[in-house]
Enzyme design. Sequence first.
Site, short mmCIF file in Angstrom:
data_model
loop_
_atom_site.label_atom_id
_atom_site.label_comp_id
_atom_site.label_asym_id
_atom_site.label_seq_id
_atom_site.Cartn_x
_atom_site.Cartn_y
_atom_site.Cartn_z
CB CYS A 189 6.86 -2.27 15.86
SG CYS A 189 8.42 -1.79 15.32
CD GLU A 215 -2.85 -1.27 2.24
OE1 GLU A 215 -3.92 -1.54 2.16
OE2 GLU A 215 -2.63 -0.85 3.59
CB CYS A 221 3.40 -1.34 13.51
SG CYS A 221 3.55 -0.91 11.58
CB CYS A 263 3.07 7.74 2.91
SG CYS A 263 3.58 6.68 4.21
CB CYS A 287 7.67 -4.75 8.51
SG CYS A 287 8.94 -4.05 9.35
CB CYS A 336 1.38 6.49 11.19
SG CYS A 336 1.82 8.02 10.98
N1 SAH Z 1 9.99 0.91 9.71
C1 SAH Z 1 10.00 2.30 9.79
C2 SAH Z 1 9.04 2.90 9.08
C3 SAH Z 1 7.59 2.85 9.18
S1 SAH Z 1 7.06 4.48 9.50
C4 SAH Z 1 10.06 2.90 11.05
O1 SAH Z 1 9.59 2.09 12.02
O2 SAH Z 1 10.01 4.06 11.41
C5 SAH Z 1 5.40 4.42 10.28
C6 SAH Z 1 5.48 5.25 11.53
O3 SAH Z 1 4.21 4.81 12.24
C7 SAH Z 1 6.42 4.55 12.43
O4 SAH Z 1 7.07 5.74 13.28
C8 SAH Z 1 5.67 3.60 13.31
O5 SAH Z 1 6.43 3.30 14.57
C9 SAH Z 1 4.49 4.48 13.32
N2 SAH Z 1 3.16 3.56 13.98
C10 SAH Z 1 3.29 2.43 13.99
N3 SAH Z 1 2.00 1.92 14.54
C11 SAH Z 1 1.39 3.04 14.80
C12 SAH Z 1 0.08 3.36 15.40
N4 SAH Z 1 -0.68 2.31 15.83
N5 SAH Z 1 -0.23 4.75 15.66
C13 SAH Z 1 0.45 5.61 15.00
N6 SAH Z 1 1.54 5.36 14.57
C14 SAH Z 1 2.10 4.06 14.68
#
Ligand code: SAH
Length: 343
Positions: free
Chosen positions: A114, A90, A117, A103, A110, A333
């Site tokens: 995390c 996406e 996410c 984006c 991945c 995000c």
């Molecule tokens: N792998 C990279 C790129 C992903 S960016 C990274 O970790 O930075 C996506 C961003 O959204 C990251 O900062 C991630 O931690 C954040 N994110 C993940 N889950 C989220 C959520 N439930 N609410 C808001 N942001 C979230």
Amino acid sequence: MTSIKDLSLHDLEQQFALLGEPAYRARQVAAWLYKKNVSDFAEMTNLGKQLRDKLSQQWFISNPVIVREQTAQDKTRKFALRFDDGVVVECVIIVDEKRRTLCISTQAGCKRKCVLCATGKMGFKRNLTQAEILDQIIVANRVLAPKEHITHLVFMGMGEPFDNFDTVLAALRIIHADHGMCVSPGRTTISTVGVLEGIERLGKEGQGEGLAISLHASDDETRKKLIPHARSVSIDQIIQAAAVYARVTGDKVTFEYVMIKGVNCFPADGKRLAKLLSQLPSKINLIPCNQVADSPYRMPGQAEIDAFMKELYDSPVIVTVRKSKGRDIMAACGQLAGSVPPV
Ligand code: SAH
């Protein structure tokens, strides 16, 4: 056969030399691919038929299928793209006055897992190729209105960009080039979970792109609960690597911080963050936690947010709050998971 978009501009020039063609032909082809967004050699009308035939014997022009397109109330548009092997990723166009930010994803799924996410929960399928990274921008430029184009890029879609470093770096060369997509490094941001080698390499091999680091906690214990990668890399190590990056590029590093109810935004977190970030030119981008399926994490109430932010506002740290867009279509995000109805 490989997609011609997997070649660097230098490779393209060399290939044209081998075909006995002048170097400017390579620039013409790049313009068709990256500025006019064509999907067929036949459309490259300033090249002779013979040359077009030769090109199509050696390469194809990759062209993912849009399997789903959704538009949010705030005009954010999410696209699910299917590549040749069936993998779906996406990407999201975020509209903000004159800005058109895309984006983009660097991996299908991945490895970093995390817990907050959606992409982390879906597991890892594979790295995207250079062509597939560029194709997301090409598709976005095609769907925009005629005089519009993508002005800013954030590598904040699916995947960890530094787990696909070489390909991301090669794609960036075309993204920034005059005869590529012409999106400058200053308008490009790469977001990482905190991969130290990646931060160091981008400082040396990048072109001054913006660096964003997902911090999400002010102490290692809390960070380890949210981000498995934090078990092997401490916040102090990340701050040190970021300080080097800021020194090398002369830019501030952005720390992303998802605010999660009852987890990471107590006033004490605000105090610790202010201290940590005072060590380098930086800013903090606060992101209210977006809802993700099977996740217990929620956005804090306003009182919790206010008490936490007061600590930051009372310090010299530069604070911005991300307007998370596209929540109603799961385009915000952390919400990208590439699930599409069966075709
Ligand atoms: N792998 C990279 C790129 C992903 S960016 C990274 O970790 O930075 C996506 C961003 O959204 C990251 O900062 C991630 O931690 C954040 N994110 C993940 N889950 C989220 C959520 N439930 N609410 C808001 N942001 C979230």
